[in-house]
Design a protein around this motif. Structure first.
Motif, short mmCIF file in Angstrom:
data_model
loop_
_atom_site.label_atom_id
_atom_site.label_comp_id
_atom_site.label_asym_id
_atom_site.label_seq_id
_atom_site.Cartn_x
_atom_site.Cartn_y
_atom_site.Cartn_z
N LYS A 1 0.84 -1.19 0.00
CA LYS A 1 0.00 0.00 0.00
C LYS A 1 0.88 1.24 0.00
O LYS A 1 1.77 1.38 0.83
CB LYS A 1 -0.91 -0.01 1.22
N TYR A 2 0.63 2.16 -0.95
CA TYR A 2 1.44 3.36 -1.10
C TYR A 2 0.53 4.59 -1.19
O TYR A 2 -0.60 4.51 -1.68
CB TYR A 2 2.30 3.29 -2.36
N TYR A 3 1.07 5.71 -0.75
CA TYR A 3 0.34 6.97 -0.87
C TYR A 3 0.74 7.68 -2.14
O TYR A 3 1.93 7.96 -2.36
CB TYR A 3 0.61 7.87 0.33
N ASN A 4 -0.22 7.96 -3.00
CA ASN A 4 0.01 8.70 -4.24
C ASN A 4 -0.27 10.17 -3.97
O ASN A 4 -1.43 10.61 -3.92
CB ASN A 4 -0.92 8.16 -5.34
N ASP B 1 -3.58 12.33 -4.27
CA ASP B 1 -4.04 12.41 -2.87
C ASP B 1 -4.88 11.19 -2.51
O ASP B 1 -6.00 11.30 -2.00
CB ASP B 1 -4.85 13.70 -2.64
N GLU B 2 -4.31 10.01 -2.78
CA GLU B 2 -5.02 8.78 -2.45
C GLU B 2 -4.03 7.64 -2.27
O GLU B 2 -2.88 7.72 -2.71
CB GLU B 2 -6.02 8.42 -3.54
N TYR B 3 -4.47 6.59 -1.62
CA TYR B 3 -3.65 5.39 -1.48
C TYR B 3 -3.90 4.46 -2.66
O TYR B 3 -5.03 4.37 -3.17
CB TYR B 3 -3.96 4.67 -0.17
N ILE B 4 -2.86 3.77 -3.08
CA ILE B 4 -2.96 2.82 -4.17
C ILE B 4 -2.24 1.52 -3.76
O ILE B 4 -1.48 1.50 -2.78
CB ILE B 4 -2.32 3.36 -5.47
N GLU C 1 -2.05 -10.30 5.10
CA GLU C 1 -2.60 -8.94 5.09
C GLU C 1 -2.20 -8.20 3.82
O GLU C 1 -2.99 -7.42 3.27
CB GLU C 1 -2.14 -8.17 6.33
N ASP C 2 -0.98 -8.43 3.35
CA ASP C 2 -0.53 -7.81 2.10
C ASP C 2 -1.43 -8.22 0.94
O ASP C 2 -1.87 -7.39 0.13
CB ASP C 2 0.92 -8.18 1.80
N TRP C 3 -1.69 -9.52 0.82
CA TRP C 3 -2.50 -9.99 -0.30
C TRP C 3 -3.96 -9.61 -0.16
O TRP C 3 -4.68 -9.45 -1.16
CB TRP C 3 -2.33 -11.51 -0.45
N ALA C 4 -4.41 -9.41 1.06
CA ALA C 4 -5.79 -8.96 1.28
C ALA C 4 -6.00 -7.54 0.76
O ALA C 4 -7.14 -7.13 0.52
CB ALA C 4 -6.14 -9.03 2.77
N GLY D 1 -10.44 -2.52 -2.42
CA GLY D 1 -11.17 -1.56 -3.24
C GLY D 1 -10.32 -0.40 -3.71
O GLY D 1 -10.78 0.44 -4.49
N LEU D 2 -9.05 -0.35 -3.25
CA LEU D 2 -8.14 0.70 -3.71
C LEU D 2 -7.64 0.40 -5.12
O LEU D 2 -7.62 -0.77 -5.54
CB LEU D 2 -6.96 0.83 -2.75
N SER D 3 -7.25 1.45 -5.84
CA SER D 3 -6.72 1.26 -7.18
C SER D 3 -5.44 0.43 -7.16
O SER D 3 -4.61 0.57 -6.25
CB SER D 3 -6.42 2.62 -7.82
N ILE D 4 -5.31 -0.44 -8.17
CA ILE D 4 -4.12 -1.30 -8.26
C ILE D 4 -3.32 -0.86 -9.49
O ILE D 4 -3.85 -0.76 -10.59
CB ILE D 4 -4.53 -2.77 -8.41
N GLU D 5 -2.04 -0.58 -9.26
CA GLU D 5 -1.15 -0.16 -10.35
C GLU D 5 -0.02 -1.16 -10.47
O GLU D 5 0.47 -1.69 -9.48
CB GLU D 5 -0.60 1.25 -10.08
N ASP D 6 0.44 -1.38 -11.69
CA ASP D 6 1.56 -2.30 -11.93
C ASP D 6 2.86 -1.63 -11.50
O ASP D 6 2.99 -0.41 -11.58
CB ASP D 6 1.63 -2.67 -13.41
#
Length: 239
Positions: A190-193, A197-200, A226-229, A234-239
């Motif tokens: 999980k990272y903050y973009n 202004d959102e987590y991805i 927890e990482d895989w959960a 519902g957060l955006s997933i980026e490659d």
């Protein structure tokens, strides 16, 4: 008015710096270490150690400086090095200013881990960078699991990963001189973009094994799951 403000800001900055004190660890210096100093360091580990008088200077992509001498310690071909590192200030505005100092180190443990993995554990690798060889903050050599396919591992696969980590750590500990062993297994993170202004979520993180106890095993498994959960968050997933 602007000129006066600039002068006041400069004076304030100078006063801040003058109030800073730096307390580097014992043996850290303001300039690169000498051959005599690195030779003494090597012989403190192995009285029969040898160190070449010629050295090689390297600056990596992050401007960390490394001065390396070829060495043989405990019969292992490796290096001793004078390595740049940061020391943060004490006193006024503690932790706000940094100075570069140099410490003596060796990549002996890195070479040992690399050798163990190459001989018997081809699915595990250590990061191939000069910074990884001499990383100081964690004092840990991390081996990363390379998977043929990025996926969530099953319970049986995770148990095998754990048992393999135990085996490698046991062999490594017998030969290492200072650094601990750690193991990283690919997982989402999980990272903050800041721009949006959102987590991805990105598929470029890891879960870690650092404690080789039942408690350490539970902590690793919990972190991994927890990482895989996060993929279901519902957060955006980026490659």
């Amino acid at each position: 008015m602007k000129k006066t403000l600039s002068v006041l800001l400069c004076i304030t900055f100078i006063l801040c710096l003058s109030g800073c004190t730096y307390n580097p660890p014992d043996g850290w210096t303001k300039k690169h270490h000498t051959y005599e100093e690195v030779l003494t360091f090597a012989k403190a580990i192995d009285p029969n150690a040898t160190v070449s008088e010629e050295y090689n200077d390297t600056v990596d992509e992050y401007d960390w400086e490394f001065r390396e001498w070829d060495a043989v310690i405990n019969g292992v071909e490796c290096h001793v090095a004078s390595v740049s590192d940061w020391v943060w200030n004490d006193g006024f505005a503690a932790g706000e200013f940094v100075k570069t100092y140099y410490r003596i180190d060796t990549d002996y443990d890195y070479i040992i881990m690399q050798s163990i993995l190459a001989d018997n554990y081809s699915s595990w690798k250590v990061r191939d960078s000069i910074r990884a060889k001499y990383h100081h903050n964690t004092n840990t050599i991390f081996a990363e699991l390379n998977l043929p396919e990025y996926k969530m591992l099953s319970e049986d696969e995770l148990e095998q990963v754990w048992q393999t980590a135990l085996e490698i750590n046991k062999e490594y500990t017998k030969r290492a001189i200072e650094r601990k062993a750690g193991f990283s297994i690919p997982s989402p993170g999980k990272y903050y973009n800041q721009g949006d202004d959102e987590y991805i979520i990105k598929n470029d993180s890891h879960a870690y094994i650092e404690e080789f106890t039942e408690e350490g095993k539970k902590a690793f498994l919990q972190e991994y799951k927890e990482d895989w959960a996060l993929l279901e968050s519902g957060l955006s997933i980026e490659d």
